[in-house]
Scaffold this motif. Structure first.
Motif, short mmCIF file in Angstrom:
data_model
loop_
_atom_site.label_atom_id
_atom_site.label_comp_id
_atom_site.label_asym_id
_atom_site.label_seq_id
_atom_site.Cartn_x
_atom_site.Cartn_y
_atom_site.Cartn_z
N LEU A 71 12.33 6.00 5.57
CA LEU A 71 11.03 5.53 5.10
C LEU A 71 10.32 4.89 6.28
CD1 LEU A 71 8.98 4.71 2.81
CD2 LEU A 71 10.23 2.54 2.71
N LEU B 8 6.50 3.06 7.70
CA LEU B 8 5.17 2.56 7.42
C LEU B 8 4.13 3.49 8.04
CD1 LEU B 8 5.79 -1.23 8.20
CD2 LEU B 8 5.56 -0.17 5.94
N SER C 227 6.77 8.21 3.33
CA SER C 227 5.82 7.16 3.62
C SER C 227 4.89 7.09 2.42
CB SER C 227 5.06 7.44 4.92
OG SER C 227 4.23 6.33 5.27
N ASN C 228 3.87 6.26 2.49
CA ASN C 228 2.94 6.24 1.36
C ASN C 228 1.74 7.15 1.58
OD1 ASN C 228 1.90 4.58 3.35
ND2 ASN C 228 1.09 3.05 1.92
N SER D 246 1.47 0.81 -2.15
CA SER D 246 1.58 -0.03 -0.96
C SER D 246 3.03 -0.17 -0.53
CB SER D 246 1.00 -1.41 -1.25
OG SER D 246 1.23 -2.29 -0.16
N LEU D 247 3.25 -0.27 0.77
CA LEU D 247 4.59 -0.53 1.31
C LEU D 247 4.71 -1.97 1.81
CD1 LEU D 247 5.31 2.77 3.30
CD2 LEU D 247 5.83 2.22 0.91
N ASN E 105 12.38 -5.77 -0.22
CA ASN E 105 11.81 -4.43 -0.38
C ASN E 105 12.49 -3.58 -1.45
OD1 ASN E 105 14.21 -4.11 0.97
ND2 ASN E 105 13.36 -3.00 2.71
N VAL F 144 10.01 -1.36 -3.40
CA VAL F 144 9.57 -0.19 -2.64
C VAL F 144 10.64 0.89 -2.64
CG1 VAL F 144 9.07 0.64 -0.29
CG2 VAL F 144 7.90 -1.39 -1.18
#
Length: 322
Positions: free
Chosen positions: A77, A79, A108-109, A132-133, A146, A149
């Motif tokens: 993962l 950002l 990722s997002n 959102s991360l 986290n 997430v």
């Protein structure tokens, strides 16, 4: 359907659902199977009408693989901004790290290009999980909280479906210098059939640390189905690694002590030695430092040394009080 997707692949509050609390297994009669078709994935419903929840064995079939083809499927993962994308792009360009696994995916997002695999291969794109991360920091060591997430990431892993044809799932952080071939060696000494191949590896004397996490495909499936049983753990100020470790313990998954997996400042409490007998080294947050460690490990690394000569079975610590 849209409602089915909302249940299984919720991306965030903007999608009208709670990603932290949503079930990873769809609470509906529709079970999803994903077929790789080039760059597209076809989703089909497998059973029943919409007036009943699926039977337990039907839910299980959602994640059952019909053919295991490879040893390990790796994922990361990242950002959308900051150093992680550049680090993974540099690894992808050389086909190292998770890109040296039998299969892989990067989440990722948003969708991000990481360039061509090994410099000349197919372009690697991130899989977007939405939402959102950004996470708060806290707990005893003021680490990233986290878990919410990663519940979305694990949901995305199920939806992606690529893991299902591999025996092991491996999560590696972008700043973790990771050697898949070494991990393959370590997994040979971990395989056992008396528990149905359900196990995960403890990489630090303090428990499971997040830079590299290895669990069998069957352990991952037990975890996904058992997440509702771990609801009480969500109130703890933990990161995803500690949550995963405690949840797997609650679910009775076998822990394998495998300290050869990770040399990390936060675990060894000393400077990382990239020439030591380990599978992975952490943290190296810039490209120069990352490949300096990588090259030292390749040129002077002591692997396997005595890393794979541990007595079998290892001593398993008692379950912690939760």
């Amino acid at each position: 359907s849209g409602s089915t997707c909302q249940r299984i692949c919720c991306g965030g509050a903007q999608d009208g659902c709670d990603p932290d609390g949503a079930s990873l297994i769809p609470q509906s009669p529709f079970l999803l199977r994903h077929h790789a078709m080039g760059d597209e994935r076809q989703v089909e419903t497998l059973n029943g009408t919409d007036d009943k929840y699926p039977a337990e064995n039907q839910s299980d079939s959602m994640m059952e693989s019909t053919q295991v083809e490879g040893v390990m499927w790796c994922y990361a993962l990242i950002l959308p901004t900051g150093y992680e994308g550049g680090l993974l792009s540099a690894q992808n360009a050389k086909g190292v790290g998770i890109f040296g696994c039998d299969g892989y995916a990067v989440f990722s997002n948003i969708t991000i290009s990481l360039g061509k695999w090994n410099g000349t291969g197919k372009e690697v794109m991130t899989e977007a999980i939405g939402g959102s991360l950004t996470v708060p920091y806290g707990g005893k060591w003021y680490t990233a909280l986290n878990t919410g997430v990663f519940l979305r990431v694990w949901r995305a892993v199920v939806v992606h479906g690529g893991y299902a044809n591999f025996k092991w799932l491996v999560k590696a952080d972008a700043d973790c210098v990771f050697f898949p071939n070494r991990l393959r060696d370590a997994l040979v000494t971990t395989s056992r059939e008396d528990d149905g191949g359900t196990a995960y590896m403890i990489n630090c004397k303090y428990g499971l640390h997040g830079p590299i996490e290895a669990l069998s495909r069957k352990a991952f499936e037990v975890f996904i189905r058992g997440i509702p049983q771990c609801d009480t753990l969500r109130s703890q100020p933990w990161g995803e690694d500690k949550y995963l470790d405690h949840c797997l313990q609650l679910l009775g998954v076998r822990r394998v002590l495998a300290y050869e997996l990770l040399d990390e400042l936060a675990c060894g409490e000393k400077e990382v030695d990239c020439a030591s007998s380990h599978v992975a080294f952490h943290p190296f947050k810039d490209v120069k430092g990352f490949f300096s460690c990588f090259q030292e490990a390749e040129a002077h690394g002591a692997w396997p040394g005595d890393a794979l000569t541990r007595t079998w079975p290892p001593t398993i610590p008692e379950k912690r009080k939760l």
